[in-house]
Every structure is written in C-alpha cells, then in structure tokens.
Design a protein around this motif. Structure first.
Motif, mmCIF file in Angstrom:
data_model
loop_
_atom_site.group_PDB
_atom_site.id
_atom_site.type_symbol
_atom_site.label_atom_id
_atom_site.label_comp_id
_atom_site.label_asym_id
_atom_site.label_seq_id
_atom_site.Cartn_x
_atom_site.Cartn_y
_atom_site.Cartn_z
ATOM 1 N N VAL A 104 0.833 -1.202 0.000
ATOM 2 C CA VAL A 104 0.000 0.000 0.000
ATOM 3 C C VAL A 104 0.873 1.261 0.000
ATOM 4 O O VAL A 104 0.497 2.293 -0.568
ATOM 5 N N ASN A 105 2.049 1.167 0.608
ATOM 6 C CA ASN A 105 2.925 2.333 0.733
ATOM 7 C C ASN A 105 3.899 2.500 -0.433
ATOM 8 O O ASN A 105 4.566 3.538 -0.530
ATOM 9 N N TRP A 106 3.996 1.528 -1.298
ATOM 10 C CA TRP A 106 5.014 1.577 -2.348
ATOM 11 C C TRP A 106 4.885 2.784 -3.291
ATOM 12 O O TRP A 106 5.921 3.329 -3.712
ATOM 13 N N PRO A 107 3.657 3.231 -3.644
ATOM 14 C CA PRO A 107 3.582 4.418 -4.512
ATOM 15 C C PRO A 107 4.253 5.659 -3.923
ATOM 16 O O PRO A 107 4.697 6.531 -4.661
ATOM 17 N N TRP A 108 4.329 5.719 -2.584
ATOM 18 C CA TRP A 108 4.954 6.868 -1.938
ATOM 19 C C TRP A 108 6.481 6.811 -2.004
ATOM 20 O O TRP A 108 7.156 7.797 -1.677
ATOM 21 N N ILE A 110 8.157 5.857 -4.857
ATOM 22 C CA ILE A 110 8.516 5.673 -6.265
ATOM 23 C C ILE A 110 9.583 6.660 -6.759
ATOM 24 O O ILE A 110 10.332 6.349 -7.686
ATOM 25 N N ASN A 111 9.669 7.830 -6.138
ATOM 26 C CA ASN A 111 10.592 8.845 -6.651
ATOM 27 C C ASN A 111 11.484 9.406 -5.538
ATOM 28 O O ASN A 111 11.177 10.447 -4.950
ATOM 29 N N TRP A 117 7.748 10.893 -0.931
ATOM 30 C CA TRP A 117 7.096 10.646 0.355
ATOM 31 C C TRP A 117 6.932 11.917 1.201
ATOM 32 O O TRP A 117 6.353 11.877 2.285
ATOM 33 N N GLY A 118 7.444 13.050 0.706
ATOM 34 C CA GLY A 118 7.328 14.242 1.535
ATOM 35 C C GLY A 118 7.669 15.512 0.786
ATOM 36 O O GLY A 118 7.625 15.577 -0.450
ATOM 37 N N GLU A 119 8.007 16.545 1.539
ATOM 38 C CA GLU A 119 8.350 17.843 0.960
ATOM 39 C C GLU A 119 9.541 17.721 0.015
ATOM 40 O O GLU A 119 10.535 17.086 0.351
ATOM 41 N N PRO A 120 9.481 18.329 -1.152
ATOM 42 C CA PRO A 120 10.610 18.266 -2.086
ATOM 43 C C PRO A 120 11.878 18.852 -1.468
ATOM 44 O O PRO A 120 11.834 19.839 -0.734
ATOM 45 N N TYR A 121 13.012 18.234 -1.804
ATOM 46 C CA TYR A 121 14.284 18.712 -1.276
ATOM 47 C C TYR A 121 14.519 20.183 -1.605
ATOM 48 O O TYR A 121 15.008 20.952 -0.770
#
Length: 217
Positions: A104-108, A110-111, A117-121
């Motif tokens: 269920v968490n794998w789409p988070w 992917i990149n 999974w969170g705020e862009p660097y």
C-alpha cells in the motif's frame, strides 16, 4: 572586522521507544541522553568564545528543548522560525522497517529524487537558506562585532542545505548523512552574499554509542 557565522545545530536524541518516524508529530521530547547532547553542543559553542547575537529554533519541541542550554549559556531569548522545521512526511507515526514492506505504501516510495514521500528537497533548501539569509542580516552587536546566530534545526534540513551550498545533488542515502545528533554545521556569507560552509563539529560524539534513536529517515 569580524565575520558573522551562522551555526545550524541539530537537536539531541529524542525519546522514541517505539521507533516511529516522528517527523512533525507533537510531544516527541528529548531523552535524558538527548539533553546531555544538547548541553554538549552549547558547551562547544561557548568554548569558541565568539559573541552570539541571536538564538533561533524550529517550533518542534525537540528543537526548542535542544536550544534551552544555548539560551542559558548565552543569556539569549529564544526565537522560533518555522522555516527551519522538519519536512512533512507521509510516513509520520509509522515504523519505517514495517511500512516499506507494505505494498500500500510503495507508490509513496517511487521517486526518491523529489522525494515522493514528503516535501521536495528543493523546497526545504529554499526555506532554510532564506532563514539563514535573514540571520546573516540581523542587527550587529557592535560595529566591529556582528555576533553569531545559532539555529537549532533537524537532520534533513541541515543536510540538504549542506548539499545544495556545496553544489552536490540533493538525492542521497539517509544512512550516509554527515549530521549527527547535536552536531554543528557552520556557515559564513561573503561580500557577494554567497553562503558557504566553513566547519562541522560533533560535540556529542562520545555520547552517540548510547543513543537508541538516531533519527535518520
């Protein structure tokens, strides 16, 4: 004329017996060991015998508690700046070792370059460097002594800011971050307004073997 330095200080160990990713969740306080780490960082900066003009911390309780020894030693009021807070993270409240095994968490996941999974660097870097730029522009103590600024933040904001200012790529392995608990990463700003790193120290290194929660996520 002396140069102002801005010190990005990571908070000490957090009391986290369930090993969850706490992120921006409230009420994650320092452990007793974490309080000793925070004191070690404050003692290190005091030993440098450099005047300090301001003390700023992330609004999260672990950063506020880590700033307390600095406030006591330098006799400064603590300011709060949300721009140096921990990034948001989809996995807050979860145990990562378990979460990554759940499809269920794998789409988070992917990149990792963004990261997904969170705020862009790049967003993290932008807000932290803006806060640092403002810190460098604070009123001077005297004409000949600007006074340093201590900013108590979190591992990821400090590390990606280091990467950005060093011209390195932002995607990285969290296990390879050079940003230990209560470490101090120091910056200066040149006449052209360019911020550059001038030092890193690890005053709580002797306490790290006893840490249960190192917070690298």
């Amino acid at each position: 004329m002396a140069s102002r330095q801005v010190h990005l200080v990571r908070h000490g160990e957090v009391y986290n017996p369930d090993h969850v990713l706490y992120g921006r969740l409230p009420e994650f306080h320092l452990s007793q060991l974490g309080r000793r780490m925070a004191q070690a960082a404050a003692d290190e900066l005091t030993s440098r015998e450099r005047p300090v003009a301001a003390l700023i911390a992330s609004p999260l309780i672990r950063a506020q508690e880590s700033a307390a020894p600095h406030a006591a030693l330098f006799k400064l009021d603590l300011r709060t700046d949300p721009r140096i807070i921990e990034p948001s993270n989809h996995f807050e409240g979860k145990v990562m070792a378990k979460a990554v095994k759940n499809p269920v968490n794998w789409p988070w996941l992917i990149n990792p370059a963004r990261p997904s999974w969170g705020e862009p660097y790049r967003s993290i870097v932008a807000r932290v460097t803006a806060a640092m730029t403002d810190a460098f522009a604070l009123p001077r103590l005297t004409e000949d002594e600007p006074g340093d600024v201590i900013m108590v933040s979190h591992q990821l904001p400090i590390w990606v800011t280091h990467l950005s200012l060093s011209g390195e790529r932002l995607m990285h392995d969290p296990r390879q971050r050079r940003c230990d608990l209560s470490s101090i990463t120091t910056f200066e700003q040149n006449a052209a307004g360019v911020i550059h790193e001038v030092g890193y120290s690890d005053p709580a290194a002797a306490l790290l073997p006893g840490a249960i929660d190192v917070g690298a996520v």
